[in-house]
Write a protein that holds these residues in place. Structure first.
Motif, PDB file in Angstrom:
ATOM      1  N   GLY A 114      27.110 -12.426   3.662  1.00 56.11           N
ATOM      2  CA  GLY A 114      26.182 -10.524   2.462  1.00 56.11           C
ATOM      3  C   GLY A 114      25.630  -9.280   3.394  1.00 56.11           C
ATOM      4  O   GLY A 114      25.290  -8.472   2.428  1.00 56.11           O
ATOM      5  N   SER A 185      14.727 -13.271  -3.208  1.00 59.33           N
ATOM      6  CA  SER A 185      14.705 -14.759  -1.867  1.00 59.33           C
ATOM      7  C   SER A 185      13.339 -15.629  -0.905  1.00 59.33           C
ATOM      8  O   SER A 185      13.344 -16.034  -0.583  1.00 59.33           O
ATOM      9  CB  SER A 185      15.489 -13.804  -0.411  1.00 59.33           C
ATOM     10  OG  SER A 185      14.699 -12.645  -0.410  1.00 59.33           O
ATOM     11  N   THR A 250      26.790 -14.295  -2.392  1.00 61.64           N
ATOM     12  CA  THR A 250      27.175 -15.207  -0.844  1.00 61.64           C
ATOM     13  C   THR A 250      27.147 -16.409  -0.749  1.00 61.64           C
ATOM     14  O   THR A 250      27.323 -16.899  -2.340  1.00 61.64           O
ATOM     15  CB  THR A 250      25.435 -14.768  -0.137  1.00 61.64           C
ATOM     16  OG1 THR A 250      25.243 -15.536  -0.367  1.00 61.64           O
ATOM     17  CG2 THR A 250      25.287 -13.298  -0.511  1.00 61.64           C
ATOM     18  N   LYS A 253      24.887 -19.494   1.349  1.00 60.35           N
ATOM     19  CA  LYS A 253      23.364 -20.446   0.814  1.00 60.35           C
ATOM     20  C   LYS A 253      23.901 -21.144  -0.441  1.00 60.35           C
ATOM     21  O   LYS A 253      24.194 -22.304  -0.091  1.00 60.35           O
ATOM     22  CB  LYS A 253      22.659 -19.533  -0.406  1.00 60.35           C
ATOM     23  CG  LYS A 253      22.504 -18.315  -0.088  1.00 60.35           C
ATOM     24  CD  LYS A 253      21.232 -17.849   0.969  1.00 60.35           C
ATOM     25  CE  LYS A 253      20.701 -17.410   2.133  1.00 60.35           C
ATOM     26  NZ  LYS A 253      20.838 -15.754   1.438  1.00 60.35           N
TER      27      LYS A 253
HETATM   28  C1  LIG Z   1      21.005 -14.349   2.803  1.00 63.34           C
HETATM   29  C2  LIG Z   1      20.488 -13.035   1.769  1.00 63.34           C
HETATM   30  C3  LIG Z   1      21.530 -12.742   2.001  1.00 63.34           C
HETATM   31  C4  LIG Z   1      22.215 -12.050   3.489  1.00 63.34           C
HETATM   32  O1  LIG Z   1      23.298 -12.491   3.239  1.00 63.34           O
HETATM   33  P1  LIG Z   1      24.136 -14.010   4.514  1.00 63.34           P
HETATM   34  O2  LIG Z   1      25.518 -14.177   4.044  1.00 63.34           O
HETATM   35  O3  LIG Z   1      23.416 -14.761   5.340  1.00 63.34           O
HETATM   36  O4  LIG Z   1      24.384 -12.501   5.143  1.00 63.34           O
HETATM   37  C5  LIG Z   1      21.326 -11.067   0.919  1.00 63.34           C
HETATM   38  N1  LIG Z   1      20.688 -11.381   0.439  1.00 63.34           N
HETATM   39  C6  LIG Z   1      19.838 -11.598  -0.168  1.00 63.34           C
HETATM   40  C7  LIG Z   1      18.532 -11.629  -0.882  1.00 63.34           C
HETATM   41  C8  LIG Z   1      19.951 -13.457   0.854  1.00 63.34           C
HETATM   42  O5  LIG Z   1      18.766 -13.808   0.290  1.00 63.34           O
END
Ligand SMILES: *Cc1c(COP(=O)(O)O)cnc(C)c1O
Length: 414
Positions: A114, A185, A250, A253
């Protein structure tokens, strides 16, 4: 002489680390044994985890694990190249198609994380002379993407649509991109998408939403924040690409794997395929991971009880917090934040929960603004009633020790 320069360099690092330590901001890694599940083992201790982002319990799902293994047997472990050279496999293609369908978009494009999706997309879309309008609470990867692009980055107060409208008027002549988390987040609340879409359209600005915490969790069918505003929605009961042209999701999560995607119109995706540097100049994700994620996406749709269970726990949690008058932020997502303010209290509360067999993270600056240190409690569909009740019991103790006592002494001093 070279040695002297070198030690000066290291002592600067040392000094900065020490200053960080004095502010109580040093973070330590926990060493976990075994999978991401409701109960996790750290060294000799087993604790119920209320801090993973595995909201649906898919990170350790047998069908997803099996898919990963089958994918590895079929494709090997590494993709061996970037997407535009020879790394793009049928498994990636199938996942992209499934994601496009899932989100009601023409196409989707995979990224390895992400973080990389966000920096790659903003950097590709924006240039010097443009303006990136960012919510003050946006994820670090969105902020970094803005800086990397050399466009001007401006942060507007959290979810403040009047401030956003004013900025759009002020920058009417400049190419603007509005960027926001879908679900924030660290607070768990949701961006007011219909109003943002209206403003973006009215001012000819782009709109990009990062739905890392909404995908697979929110909405009846798990389409995330695009499914939360039925009265504004188009085809398929989601906000369409016309209203929300750039949608990021993503896999790390709720889908329980790793990686990310961007979904939108074919033109957008073709453009990103050519110009997003974090897409072009990196090795394609392992195809087995794409196979696992495709399975995880299917399981998240087929086993809708997971979403329902999560929603039930969220409702019960909020009711319990309201009954205790506990200072929990207004959130209907899996992320429930209890803002305690100062770093020491938050660390002490987290330690107290640990003594009760619970793992809950203390979130401190710079992840959240100064003075807003908090416990970030995340709920998951796989928490049992017993585990959930254990959390509520322990939070009552936290309330007694750190919150109720504080308001008692505040009252006494008045
Ligand atoms: C966790 C997160 C990301 C990063 O995603 P990853 O796949 O873990 O690099 C990006 N944006 C938000 C809002 C997040 O919570």
């Amino acid at each position: 002489m070279a040695l002297a320069t070198h030690s000066g360099f290291m002592s600067r690092l040392q000094q900065r680390l020490e200053a960080h330590g004095r502010q109580g901001l040093v973070r330590h890694k926990l060493l976990r044994e075994g999978p991401c599940a409701a109960v996790q083992r750290f060294g000799q201790h087993e604790r119920v985890s209320f801090c993973s982002n595995d909201y649906l319990g898919l990170a350790n799902h047998p069908a997803v694990i099996a898919a990963w293994q089958e994918g590895a047997a079929r494709y090997g472990v590494g993709s061996g190249g970037s997407h535009l050279v020879t790394g793009h496999c049928r498994a990636h293609q199938a996942l992209e198609q499934a994601l496009a369908e899932f989100t009601g978009r023409e196409r989707a494009l995979l990224f390895s994380t992400g973080y990389m999706a966000n920096i790659g997309v903003i950097n590709a879309l924006m240039h010097e002379g443009g303006v990136v309008l960012q919510d003050a609470l946006n994820h670090a990867s969105l902020l970094d993407g803005g800086w990397l692009s050399r466009a001007r980055s401006i942060r507007y107060p959290h979810n403040d649509m009047q401030a956003l409208a004013d900025l759009l008027v002020q920058h009417q002549q400049d190419p603007c991109l509005i960027v926001s988390d879908g679900v924030f987040s660290m607070d768990g609340d949701v961006a007011p998408l219909p109003e943002m879409a209206r403003l973006a359209t009215a001012h000819g600005a782009g709109l990009m939403i990062d739905d890392a915490h909404g995908i697979a969790c929110l909405g009846d069918r798990g389409r995330g924040v695009i499914e939360l505003f039925p009265e504004h929605s188009g085809r398929g009961n989601v906000l369409t690409a016309r209203e929300l042209p750039v949608l990021v999701g993503t896999f790390g999560k709720a889908l329980g794997t790793a990686g990310a995607f961007v979904a939108g119109d074919a033109v957008l995706i073709e453009y990103l395929e050519q110009f997003a540097r974090s897409y072009v100049f990196t090795t394609a994700m392992p195809p087995a991971l794409a196979v696992a994620t495709l399975t995880s996406l299917r399981v998240s749709q087929d086993e809708s009880w997971r979403r329902e269970r999560l929603q039930l726990l969220i409702r019960r949690f909020r009711q319990a917090m309201a009954d205790m008058a506990f200072p929990v932020l207004d959130s209907h997502s899996a992320v429930q934040a209890v803002v305690l303010g100062d770093v020491d209290t938050t660390l002490a509360a987290s330690a107290l929960l640990r003594d009760h067999g619970l793992q809950v993270s203390a979130i401190r600056p710079p992840t959240v603004p100064r003075g807003e240190a908090r416990l970030r409690i995340t709920l998951s569909a796989v928490h049992t009633d017993t585990q959930f009740d254990q959390l509520l019991q322990a939070l009552m103790v936290v309330n007694d020790r750190f919150i109720a006592s504080r308001s008692r002494s505040a009252n006494a001093s008045h």
